[in-house]
Design a protein around this motif. Structure first.
Motif, PDB file in Angstrom:
ATOM      1  N   GLY A  49     -45.412  -9.534  -1.567  1.00 45.56           N
ATOM      2  CA  GLY A  49     -45.991  -8.602  -0.369  1.00 45.56           C
ATOM      3  C   GLY A  49     -45.168  -7.392  -0.117  1.00 45.56           C
ATOM      4  O   GLY A  49     -45.841  -6.656   0.631  1.00 45.56           O
ATOM      5  N   SER A  84     -42.528 -10.531   9.864  1.00 45.87           N
ATOM      6  CA  SER A  84     -43.923 -10.371   9.590  1.00 45.87           C
ATOM      7  C   SER A  84     -45.067 -10.620  10.619  1.00 45.87           C
ATOM      8  O   SER A  84     -45.263 -11.773  10.864  1.00 45.87           O
ATOM      9  N   ILE A  85     -45.513  -9.470  10.951  1.00 44.71           N
ATOM     10  CA  ILE A  85     -46.824  -9.604  11.935  1.00 44.71           C
ATOM     11  C   ILE A  85     -47.832 -10.194  11.467  1.00 44.71           C
ATOM     12  O   ILE A  85     -48.220 -11.380  12.238  1.00 44.71           O
ATOM     13  N   LYS A  86     -48.334 -10.264  10.007  1.00 41.90           N
ATOM     14  CA  LYS A  86     -49.401 -10.812   9.492  1.00 41.90           C
ATOM     15  C   LYS A  86     -49.050 -12.163   9.543  1.00 41.90           C
ATOM     16  O   LYS A  86     -50.126 -12.923   9.511  1.00 41.90           O
ATOM     17  N   GLN A  87     -47.988 -12.496   8.882  1.00 43.87           N
ATOM     18  CA  GLN A  87     -47.764 -14.046   8.546  1.00 43.87           C
ATOM     19  C   GLN A  87     -47.326 -14.592   9.783  1.00 43.87           C
ATOM     20  O   GLN A  87     -47.157 -15.702   9.808  1.00 43.87           O
ATOM     21  N   GLY A  88     -47.005 -14.083  10.995  1.00 43.89           N
ATOM     22  CA  GLY A  88     -46.719 -14.735  12.191  1.00 43.89           C
ATOM     23  C   GLY A  88     -45.291 -15.081  12.316  1.00 43.89           C
ATOM     24  O   GLY A  88     -45.239 -15.915  13.147  1.00 43.89           O
TER      25      GLY A  88
END
Length: 239
Positions: A49, A84-88
């Protein structure tokens, strides 16, 4: 050596270089003032990613001690971690866990069932593998909520004690006694007995039995476990 390694994060942001393996090694050799230090890249993989970013693991050794160090590199930049904000959370933690699971997987799949205390057998629930120590205060906290944990998960306990001989002896006794009962309630009663700080026992545990637990601990810590309690989903170890 430990003192110098603690300075690495500060050094990450002070230097820019083309991040080939050779240049990464040379950079750290020049910034860590430890005699006879050897540094090698032991693994390198793409980060899903994030185009052009690699996750690199180094091994640092002074001949007596060694330490693994993981970094990220992209173009001429290097980072101690990426969030990663998306993956936390920390991608470093996620990737290090994935690497550890790969190393633990063949060990767990070949593990003798005598070395696993099984609690719960509900196919609808996830199963957690717990590496534990009857004298570890954090393991005692984990055990205190075992009945609640079993409402949502099956558990598989493997004893890898990090304390003195008494913790290894208690592990032997737990394995011996839980192997003779069938119900979860009986097993939990045995666990709570030996996890109790005030427990006393008269059984004589042989050096051979203690050595077996010590070997069990060495096997899993050798694969990369750094402490207890350590919890991982069994499905990740069965891949």
């Amino acid at each position: 050596m430990k003192k110098h390694l603690l300075w690495l994060v500060a050094l990450f942001t002070s230097s820019l270089f083309a991040a080939t393996d050779a240049e990464i090694v040379e950079h750290f050799k020049s910034t860590i003032q430890v005699p006879n230090i050897t540094i090698e890249v032991v693994s390198r993989q793409k980060v899903d990613g994030i185009d052009g970013m690699d996750f690199v693991t180094l091994n640092l050794s002074d001949g007596k001690r060694s330490q693994k160090l993981s970094i990220f590199t992209k173009e001429d930049l290097i980072f101690p971690d990426v969030i990663s904000i998306k993956q936390g959370g920390s991608i470093k933690d996620m990737m290090e866990m994935a690497e550890l699971q790969k190393k633990l997987s063949p060990l767990y799949q070949k593990e003798d069932k005598k070395n696993i205390v099984a609690l719960g057998n509900d196919p609808k629930k996830d199963t957690l593998v717990v590496f534990t120590d009857p004298e570890c205060p954090y393991c005692r906290q984990e055990l205190a909520q075992i009945e609640q944990r079993l409402t949502t998960h099956n558990l598989r306990l493997i004893f890898t004690p990090v304390h003195e001989r008494s913790s290894l002896e208690k592990s032997v006794l737990i394995y011996n006694e839980t192997s003779k009962v069938k119900s979860d309630a009986e097993k939990i009663k045995i666990l709570k007995k030996y996890y109790d700080e005030s427990v006393k026992y008269d059984q004589k545990i042989s050096d051979k039995e203690v050595a077996h637990i010590d070997e069990l601990k060495a096997k899993y810590f050798g694969a990369g476990i750094k402490g207890v309690p350590f919890i991982v989903r069994e499905k990740e170890l069965l891949k």
